[in-house]
Scaffold this active site. Sequence first.
Site, mmCIF file in Angstrom:
data_model
loop_
_atom_site.group_PDB
_atom_site.id
_atom_site.type_symbol
_atom_site.label_atom_id
_atom_site.label_comp_id
_atom_site.label_asym_id
_atom_site.label_seq_id
_atom_site.Cartn_x
_atom_site.Cartn_y
_atom_site.Cartn_z
ATOM 1 C CB VAL A 194 3.399 36.582 60.509
ATOM 2 C CG1 VAL A 194 1.912 36.337 60.297
ATOM 3 C CG2 VAL A 194 4.044 35.393 61.183
ATOM 4 C CB THR A 239 -5.707 34.025 57.731
ATOM 5 O OG1 THR A 239 -6.109 33.156 58.799
ATOM 6 C CG2 THR A 239 -6.855 34.194 56.750
ATOM 7 N N GLY A 240 -2.674 32.422 58.355
ATOM 8 C CA GLY A 240 -1.411 32.545 59.094
ATOM 9 C C GLY A 240 -1.508 32.254 60.574
ATOM 10 C CE LYS A 241 -6.858 29.697 61.784
ATOM 11 N NZ LYS A 241 -6.992 30.029 60.363
ATOM 12 C CB THR A 242 -0.191 27.152 61.630
ATOM 13 O OG1 THR A 242 -1.506 26.628 61.492
ATOM 14 C CG2 THR A 242 0.736 26.076 62.134
ATOM 15 C CD GLU A 267 -16.713 38.238 28.917
ATOM 16 O OE1 GLU A 267 -17.320 37.150 29.022
ATOM 17 O OE2 GLU A 267 -16.654 39.087 29.838
ATOM 18 C CG HIS A 314 -19.643 42.172 31.261
ATOM 19 N ND1 HIS A 314 -20.824 42.301 31.930
ATOM 20 C CD2 HIS A 314 -19.609 40.886 30.811
ATOM 21 C CE1 HIS A 314 -21.481 41.132 31.913
ATOM 22 N NE2 HIS A 314 -20.774 40.270 31.240
ATOM 23 C CG ASP A 368 -22.948 38.218 33.225
ATOM 24 O OD1 ASP A 368 -21.928 37.976 33.919
ATOM 25 O OD2 ASP A 368 -22.932 38.239 31.996
HETATM 26 N N1 LIG Z 1 0.030 36.476 57.012
HETATM 27 C C1 LIG Z 1 0.859 35.625 56.368
HETATM 28 N N2 LIG Z 1 2.111 36.027 56.091
HETATM 29 C C2 LIG Z 1 2.949 35.204 55.437
HETATM 30 N N3 LIG Z 1 2.637 33.964 55.014
HETATM 31 C C3 LIG Z 1 1.392 33.548 55.246
HETATM 32 C C4 LIG Z 1 0.445 34.330 55.947
HETATM 33 N N4 LIG Z 1 -0.706 33.621 56.052
HETATM 34 C C5 LIG Z 1 -0.471 32.419 55.458
HETATM 35 N N5 LIG Z 1 0.765 32.387 54.984
HETATM 36 C C6 LIG Z 1 1.360 31.258 54.241
HETATM 37 O O1 LIG Z 1 0.353 30.253 54.128
HETATM 38 C C7 LIG Z 1 0.793 29.044 54.758
HETATM 39 C C8 LIG Z 1 -0.349 28.452 55.572
HETATM 40 O O2 LIG Z 1 -0.596 29.328 56.654
HETATM 41 P P1 LIG Z 1 -1.105 28.740 58.061
HETATM 42 O O3 LIG Z 1 -1.048 27.267 58.035
HETATM 43 O O4 LIG Z 1 -0.430 29.471 59.151
HETATM 44 O O5 LIG Z 1 -2.592 29.180 57.971
HETATM 45 P P2 LIG Z 1 -3.683 28.727 59.010
HETATM 46 O O6 LIG Z 1 -4.505 29.926 59.316
HETATM 47 O O7 LIG Z 1 -3.063 28.005 60.133
HETATM 48 O O8 LIG Z 1 -4.480 27.721 58.112
HETATM 49 P P3 LIG Z 1 -5.440 26.643 58.714
HETATM 50 O O9 LIG Z 1 -6.470 27.394 59.501
HETATM 51 O O10 LIG Z 1 -5.950 25.944 57.514
HETATM 52 O O11 LIG Z 1 -4.547 25.797 59.582
HETATM 53 C C9 LIG Z 1 1.921 29.437 55.666
HETATM 54 O O12 LIG Z 1 2.881 28.384 55.721
HETATM 55 C C10 LIG Z 1 2.507 30.665 55.022
HETATM 56 O O13 LIG Z 1 3.498 30.269 54.082
HETATM 57 ZN ZN LIG Z 2 -21.035 38.293 31.227
#
Ligand SMILES: Nc1ncnc2c1ncn2[C@@H]1O[C@H](COP(=O)(O)OP(=O)(O)OP(=O)(O)O)[C@@H](O)[C@H]1O
Ligand SMILES: [Zn+2]
Length: 711
Positions: A279, A321-324, A538, A541, A615
């Site tokens: 993670v 974001t990686g909760k699971t 473009e 900009h 824009d």
């Molecule tokens: N901080 C991290 N570092 C590395 N890989 C990440 C990270 N966050 C997400 N991932 C990648 O994204 C995939 C999905 O992440 P995960 O399911 O943990 O997110 P989540 O927060 O549980 O999503 P949700 O809220 O939709 O369940 C993971 O299997 C991993 O491969």
């Molecule tokens: Zn434009």
Amino acid sequence: NFLLSSSVTVPLSHLINAFHSPKKTPVSVSASISQNQHRDVVSEHEAPTNEPVLNLRDLGLSELKVGQIDQLVDSLLPGFYKDKNVSSHWHTSHVSAQSFFENKYGCLDMFSTLRSSCLYRQHSRTLKRICSDLQYWPVFIQSRGFKTLKSRTRRLQSTSERLAETQHTAPSFVKGFLLRDRGSDVESLDKLMKTKNIPEAHQDAFKTGFAEGFLKAQALTQKTNDSLRRTRLIVFILLVVGIYGLLKNPFLSVRFRTTTGLDSAVDPVQMKNVTFEHVKGVEEAKQELQEVVEFLKNPQKFTVLGGKLPKGILLVGPPGTGKTLLARAVAGEADVPFYYASGSEFDEMFVGVGASRIRNLFREAKANAPCVIFIDELDSVGGKRIESPMHPYSRQTINQLLAEMDGFKPNEGVIIIGATNFPEALDNALIRPGRFDMQVTVPRPDVKGRTEILKWYLNKIKFDQSVDPEIIARGTVGFSGAELENLVNQAALKAAVDGKEMVTMKELEFSKDKILMGPERRSVEIDNKNKTITAYHESGHAIIAYYTKDAMPINKATIMPRGPTLGHVSLLPENDRWNETRAQLLAQMDVSMGGRVAEELIFGSDHITTGASSDFDNATKIAKRMVTKFGMSEKLGVMTYSDTGKLSPETQSAIEQEIRILLRDSYERAKHILKTHAKEHKNLAEALLTYETLDAKEIQIVLEGKKLEVR
Ligand SMILES: Nc1ncnc2c1ncn2[C@@H]1O[C@H](COP(=O)(O)OP(=O)(O)OP(=O)(O)O)[C@@H](O)[C@H]1O
Ligand SMILES: [Zn+2]
């Protein structure tokens, strides 16, 4: 002469007299019974041709019944059967009690013997005629019937024997049933014949027909029963195999068992291969969870110290974001079983299923403590309890969860980790102390976390040394870990499609744009005029971004249509801007104005296009936030206005006035810059028309007036 068996002939006249004699007295005949009369067999087809044509009617035998042949033979040749013990079919058949079985089908043999005898040769035509007449004799019908009846008889006999047997062995109530059953059949057949007044002569045939029908029906039922039995057997086997497969397949079995409630406790998954190392970019969260890992590794240590660990930990953060991943890492680091369940699985349409699943899950987890129970999408279980008559049972599941959490002591070694993207949707009872009382935020990674996550996933693929993860990280503000993983994956696919050996910056940029703006629309044929307008728009900009001090640095400019846009200029924040200054906000507005200002200056105000609408949306949003949220308007001061719709008309018009002033000033500033750098503007537009896409370095080269090397 009439031939009775292979060596016995009787004059026809005797046969006719015997048949017509009023009483059945035996008529002795001097039958020429020759002991050794050998049968000279000639082949049937040499029969003499001059025989008289006779038929039964002429012989007065048309009324002859098969059943009478016996008596006839007896009357013609008393004792014929007895002392000659001729092995005649007449004696051997053991007829059943039914009348039409009395006849023996000897006629068939009789005719075959007849055909092989000398007599046949002399009078074959006559006898053939008689035979063919006789074909219609009931005996032939019976013999035909007999032959098939024989097998049927056997079956019937077997049935009747079986019936007879069951009558002896079956208990009285069955016996009564069987007899009652038969009685009605037998009665109905006789009754039927009486009601139909079937003539005596046809009763046998009628009974045969009835028997045939009955047997056919029976055979059919038998066949249907057999096939039904076979089908049931096959379905049963398939069912057993199917259920076995479901229970064996880990994924399906978990789904199957959790959804069917058969066995809601899911199998624990050992997470040995997932640790905190996997993670990236969420250091703070990892630190907070470290102590949970220590507890799981050695719960006693904590009980000795008397410390109380939280029973429930809530991971809060946006999707992906990686909760699971974090929850799995906790179980992996502590090397304890990991129970995964998704909140949505608990809420089934069947009342009570959710609660029973929760009960089973906790029961199994306690039995395997220390362990981690992870409930994903906790808000879909512990959502605010709907106190409505429409959902009288929705509280059952969450109440069960609360009860289970209260049901075990903190140091029992079971840690419940819940994950949610919407903490505000959770029921307060869930997050009070003693339940999910520890909250860990898992935010989107910052540019440093993004760089780490990109490096982590780049190391899993082959990439070119020129790849700079930091550049990509800076261009992916707000990306979650999952999106970054996807970006690297898309780049690898793109490189593979292009037949490249390894992933370069180009593929990474390409997949980033694809995620940000949608896939390239290469198929869209943009005519030159439009291409030119887009190129100047473009580069307008880009020029503003390049020459405005507080603007974000340019990352890339392209006139390749992507998604809804015909072109795009992407900017790179130096790093994540936690706060933005007034100057930075004004600079962003000026960059947004660059497109329309360029069109007006180059093509005239009559040829400005609709391409600048997004824009202006962007610029207006920034101006509005400055006035209503950030207190950056001298006239309105620092008051914030959350819902402008509820304001007084005066206030609303004052707010709009301020926004308008900000936008107008921004437009003028952009116009000034583009007029000043008209030459660079033109060079950049032509370079875009030539190369379609320019990165930061190339843009710099062009604006410095240098020549771009041919790609
Ligand atoms: N901080 C991290 N570092 C590395 N890989 C990440 C990270 N966050 C997400 N991932 C990648 O994204 C995939 C999905 O992440 P995960 O399911 O943990 O997110 P989540 O927060 O549980 O999503 P949700 O809220 O939709 O369940 C993971 O299997 C991993 O491969
Ligand atoms: Zn434009």
